[in-house]
Structures are given as C-alpha cells and as structure tokens.
Enzyme design. Structure first.
Site, PDB file in Angstrom:
ATOM      1  N   ASP A  11      15.496  93.558  54.380  1.00 18.48           N
ATOM      2  CA  ASP A  11      14.556  92.387  54.195  1.00 18.48           C
ATOM      3  C   ASP A  11      14.041  92.072  55.555  1.00 18.48           C
ATOM      4  O   ASP A  11      14.537  92.693  56.543  1.00 18.48           O
ATOM      5  CB  ASP A  11      15.912  91.316  54.056  1.00 18.48           C
ATOM      6  CG  ASP A  11      16.425  91.274  52.760  1.00 18.48           C
ATOM      7  OD1 ASP A  11      16.207  92.249  51.887  1.00 18.48           O
ATOM      8  OD2 ASP A  11      17.119  90.197  52.348  1.00 18.48           O
ATOM      9  N   ASP A  12      13.086  91.243  55.562  1.00 19.44           N
ATOM     10  CA  ASP A  12      12.652  90.424  56.438  1.00 19.44           C
ATOM     11  C   ASP A  12      11.542  91.053  57.604  1.00 19.44           C
ATOM     12  O   ASP A  12      10.838  90.837  58.173  1.00 19.44           O
ATOM     13  CB  ASP A  12      13.680  90.119  57.661  1.00 19.44           C
ATOM     14  CG  ASP A  12      14.560  89.167  57.474  1.00 19.44           C
ATOM     15  OD1 ASP A  12      14.588  88.893  56.121  1.00 19.44           O
ATOM     16  OD2 ASP A  12      15.187  88.453  58.101  1.00 19.44           O
ATOM     17  N   HIS A  40      18.815  94.660  57.125  1.00 18.38           N
ATOM     18  CA  HIS A  40      17.220  94.307  57.893  1.00 18.38           C
ATOM     19  C   HIS A  40      16.624  95.468  58.749  1.00 18.38           C
ATOM     20  O   HIS A  40      17.418  95.925  59.535  1.00 18.38           O
ATOM     21  CB  HIS A  40      17.440  92.977  58.342  1.00 18.38           C
ATOM     22  CG  HIS A  40      18.098  92.027  57.866  1.00 18.38           C
ATOM     23  ND1 HIS A  40      19.420  91.899  57.734  1.00 18.38           N
ATOM     24  CD2 HIS A  40      17.748  90.970  57.293  1.00 18.38           C
ATOM     25  CE1 HIS A  40      19.829  90.651  56.988  1.00 18.38           C
ATOM     26  NE2 HIS A  40      18.806  90.410  56.447  1.00 18.38           N
TER      27      HIS A  40
HETATM   28 ZN    ZN Z   1      15.706  87.465  55.138  1.00 10.79          ZN
END
Ligand code: ZN
Length: 274
Positions: free
Chosen positions: A77-78, A232
């Site tokens: 993610d991100d 992440h």
């Molecule tokens: Zn996030």
C-alpha cells in the site's frame, strides 16, 4: 474453571465483530487494524463461509482473505515510492506476482512514477486503488469520496489505459455509507487478514516476518483459504528485506504467491475496466 478453547475465543471475537460494525480507525497515517465486518457487507465473514461463487467471480463486496487454498497474496500500500522499482526486480527474480494499492498523491506523486506503474502492469501484477490522497473515506461527503476514487482511476487510466476495479480504503476505514457507495461504483473492497504492521517498526523486519511464520508455518496452513498480507512499499526495509524473506518462506512452505485477483479466482480481465 475449564479453559476456554481457542475456537470459542475465535467465535466470541467473530460475534463481537458483527455486533460492533463501527470501523476501528488507525491513529497514524498508515493502514492499521482492519475494521470489523458486518454480516451483510462481508463475503468473507469467517473462513469457511465464503460466498459460493463470489458473485460469479466478479466479487464486488468486501473480502479479507483468499478463497483459493494454498495461495498467498502479498499486498503493498501507499506507493509507488522510490523503492517500488526495486521491489519489481525482486518479484521478477522470484517469479511471483503481487498487488499494489496505489495512491495519486500521498507523499509521492503518481505522475512521478508513471514508468514504475507501467512496469507493474506489464509484469502482470495487479494495480488497485488506494484512493487519490489517502483520506479516511468515512469522514468524507459522497462527492468528495467519489472524487477520491475517480481522480485516481483517471490517472491510472492515463498511464495504463484502464481503471482499477479493486480498491482498499485508507486505514481500512469504512462505514455503511462508504461501503454502499463503493459497491454502487463497482469496486471490490479488499481488506486483509494478516497485518505485518511494518509501518510501526519499519526497520525491525523480523517482527513483520514473524506474521508470515505464524500464518504459514502451521502444518495444515496450506489446506486453508489463503491469506492476504498487508505491508507498504514506501518503507525501505519492507522492500529490500521483508519482501524477499516473505516470498522465499511462502514458496518453501509450498504456497503459490499470487495477486489478490488470482487468489479469489477472478480473471485478470475483471481487475480493470475502460
Ligand atoms: Zn494506506
């Protein structure tokens, strides 16, 4: 007093989760605890209770585990970040696929990483939405929420020609209004059942790795519905250390490391739309 069996505890937690439908919000700008799922909103409320056909393999609903036994989905993610290209090298070297929940503007600008997104797509990874600017959707108006989704979709379409149909809400935060809008807009909502919490201890990779050992190390793990792991790709050691360790471990234990779409049996033609 008789000890409470592990199964009973799991059942108690599960029923508590149904009662408490309010999402648990992470205190920091990263994805932490998944929200409690409601019976109506989750296709995957508990292992073993999978929707039989996952809406004929188009899904659209909330999932937090793989349905295919013996699969593992690594989700990042991100990003993209400056580390993501190196992650793509590692995935290519190990011949496995992953899923990226990307942002438009979250520290990094999506347009600064066009080449990396093109490569993700070309390499066969799944690209999914994590919204434009990583805001808590449960705090936004319908207009703002829609904007967070369409703005990211349009940017992805500009880069790879298609728009993602799978999404993960920032912080895993939803409420009935968010869920209903996302479904109306046609998104499959992907949560997770294994949180490495890499953002809490980005340099202590061993703590994150233990989550893999615990989930995949049990003798019968490979015969269970597969796991979705959250981490992440904006953290250096998640990319340079954890990813490789996790993949090697999963493969060594006999798991297939695949995209979320594949671990749900959704054909790649249904991961995106025009
Ligand atoms: Zn996030």
């Amino acid at each position: 007093m008789a000890p409470i069996s592990r199964l009973a505890v799991v059942a108690m937690l599960a029923s508590a989760a149904f009662v408490n439908a309010a999402p648990i919000l992470a205190p920091m700008a990263s994805d932490a605890a998944a929200p409690a799922l409601t019976k109506t909103d989750s296709l995957a409320a508990a292992p073993g209770s999978w929707n039989s056909e996952l809406s004929k393999r188009g899904v659209v609903g909330t999932i937090d585990r793989c349905t295919t036994v013996g699969t593992v989905a690594l989700t990042f993610d991100d990003g993209p970040s400056n580390y993501t290209n190196e992650l793509l090298d590692i995935l290519a070297r190990k011949k496995v696929k992953a899923t990226f929940f990307i942002n438009g503007q979250n520290g990094n600008s999506i347009m600064a990483h066009k080449a990396v997104i093109e490569r993700m797509h070309k390499d066969g990874h799944q690209i999914a939405s994590h919204t434009w600017s990583h805001q808590d959707l449960a705090t936004l108006s319908v207009t703002k929420m829609t904007e967070e989704m369409t703005k990211l979709d349009n940017a992805v379409k500009e880069i790879i020609g298609v728009r993602p149909m799978f999404m993960r809400p920032p912080y895993g935060s939803t409420n009935p209004g968010v869920l209903s809008l996302l479904k109306k807009l046609g998104y499959t909502i992907v949560l997770w059942d294994q949180d490495t919490n890499d953002w809490r201890h980005p340099k202590e990779v061993d703590i994150s790795f233990k989550v893999y050992e615990k989930a995949l190390g049990e003798a019968n793990a490979i015969n269970q519905p597969g796991h979705i792991f959250l981490q992440h790709d904006i953290h250096e050691y998640t990319v340079t250390k954890l990813a490789g360790m996790a993949i090697d471990y999963a493969l060594e234990k006999g798991f297939k490391v695949v995209t979320v779409g594949e671990c749900l049996g959704v054909a790649n033609t249904k991961w995106y739309r025009k």
